[in-house]
Design an enzyme around this catalytic site. Sequence first.
Site, mmCIF file in Angstrom:
data_model
loop_
_atom_site.group_PDB
_atom_site.id
_atom_site.type_symbol
_atom_site.label_atom_id
_atom_site.label_comp_id
_atom_site.label_asym_id
_atom_site.label_seq_id
_atom_site.Cartn_x
_atom_site.Cartn_y
_atom_site.Cartn_z
ATOM 1 N N HIS A 115 24.930 59.120 66.908
ATOM 2 C CA HIS A 115 24.477 57.958 66.139
ATOM 3 C C HIS A 115 25.280 56.734 66.592
ATOM 4 O O HIS A 115 26.469 56.843 66.910
ATOM 5 C CB HIS A 115 24.667 58.209 64.634
ATOM 6 N N GLU B 73 26.675 54.471 65.032
ATOM 7 C CA GLU B 73 27.926 54.244 64.281
ATOM 8 C C GLU B 73 29.041 55.141 64.823
ATOM 9 O O GLU B 73 30.208 54.739 64.866
ATOM 10 C CB GLU B 73 27.680 54.466 62.774
ATOM 11 N N LYS C 273 24.198 58.936 55.701
ATOM 12 C CA LYS C 273 25.465 58.314 56.120
ATOM 13 C C LYS C 273 26.552 58.675 55.098
ATOM 14 O O LYS C 273 26.490 59.758 54.511
ATOM 15 C CB LYS C 273 25.288 56.799 56.302
ATOM 16 N N GLY D 15 20.163 48.973 59.601
ATOM 17 C CA GLY D 15 20.754 48.438 58.381
ATOM 18 C C GLY D 15 20.700 46.912 58.299
ATOM 19 O O GLY D 15 21.337 46.309 57.447
ATOM 20 N N GLU E 71 17.054 54.322 68.281
ATOM 21 C CA GLU E 71 17.484 53.411 67.221
ATOM 22 C C GLU E 71 18.126 52.182 67.849
ATOM 23 O O GLU E 71 19.302 52.214 68.231
ATOM 24 C CB GLU E 71 18.518 54.100 66.322
ATOM 25 N N ASN F 184 19.017 60.076 56.920
ATOM 26 C CA ASN F 184 20.438 60.062 57.287
ATOM 27 C C ASN F 184 21.169 59.345 56.153
ATOM 28 O O ASN F 184 21.130 58.126 56.069
ATOM 29 C CB ASN F 184 20.603 59.320 58.622
ATOM 30 N N SER G 237 15.841 50.254 60.006
ATOM 31 C CA SER G 237 15.152 49.508 58.957
ATOM 32 C C SER G 237 13.702 49.943 58.733
ATOM 33 O O SER G 237 12.831 49.110 58.480
ATOM 34 C CB SER G 237 15.233 48.001 59.237
HETATM 35 P P1 PGA Z 1 18.574 52.158 58.446
HETATM 36 O O1 PGA Z 1 19.462 53.195 59.310
HETATM 37 O O2 PGA Z 1 17.278 52.852 58.138
HETATM 38 O O3 PGA Z 1 19.407 51.897 57.219
HETATM 39 O O4 PGA Z 1 18.389 50.955 59.302
HETATM 40 C C1 PGA Z 1 18.886 54.037 60.259
HETATM 41 C C2 PGA Z 1 19.952 54.897 60.899
HETATM 42 O O5 PGA Z 1 21.052 54.383 61.167
HETATM 43 O O6 PGA Z 1 19.748 56.113 61.159
#
Ligand code: PGA
Length: 250
Positions: free
Chosen positions: A95, A97, A11, A173, A167, A9, A212
Amino acid sequence: MRQSLVVGNWKMNGSIQNNQSLIEGLKQNIASVQRAEVAVCPPFVYLQQVSELLKGTAIGWGGQNVSQQDPGAFTGEAAASMLVDFSCKYVIVGHSERRSLYGESDELVAEKFAKAQSANLIPILCVGELLEEREAGEMEKVVKRQLDAVINLQGVASLAKSVIAYEPVWAIGTGKTATPQQAQDVHAFIRGRIAEQDGGVAEKVQILYGGSVKGSNAAELFSKPDIDGGLIGGASLKADDFLAICQAGQ
Ligand code: PGA
């Protein structure tokens, strides 16, 4: 045995130049990935570039979001049919976000899931709890609510043609990964919840872990019986890091 799947992803990251070198790096070494299926989800504006670079390779691609509407007067949105135009296989829906920064409700996410499936895209449905919710012991309640919104709208059978990504929001992140056991517990809970309604669907659906994931923790996470791969943010932006995770696919 479920096929493992690792999805990058990106983003809101990338540029024409960086995408080109990232994809070249992936293509050069994708043969080193023996078991996992691999896909990347770039921002919409790069789908044309990415689809051209990946055509004919073992790497698939998808969108990060989709409108719940059919094409029309919806400024700034992209319809499922448009993702299909660029031969997307997958689309991420819900997601965290999108849920937290853009106010997407469980019901809206379920509508997006439905719209994706009606265009023959495979939705990657993201679920997961906030830190406060985990600390309040509400993790299962939250994940169940997010999952049930889709089951109520589309029926449990619809999950057979989808991917679920667990998640935990506190792990995205932040560098804080759920321990493999913490993740496995929630994955087993999700699969169990689906199995209460349809054992066959529960057995079939791929449940990815995200938050992460790195080359150094992927193998242990992916070795858990209910973890079928990962949804990777930060570590999907460098070819070597992403490939190391893909190689850990069981
Ligand atoms: P990350 O994000 O691997 O940077 O923690 C995962 C995601 O939000 O899909």
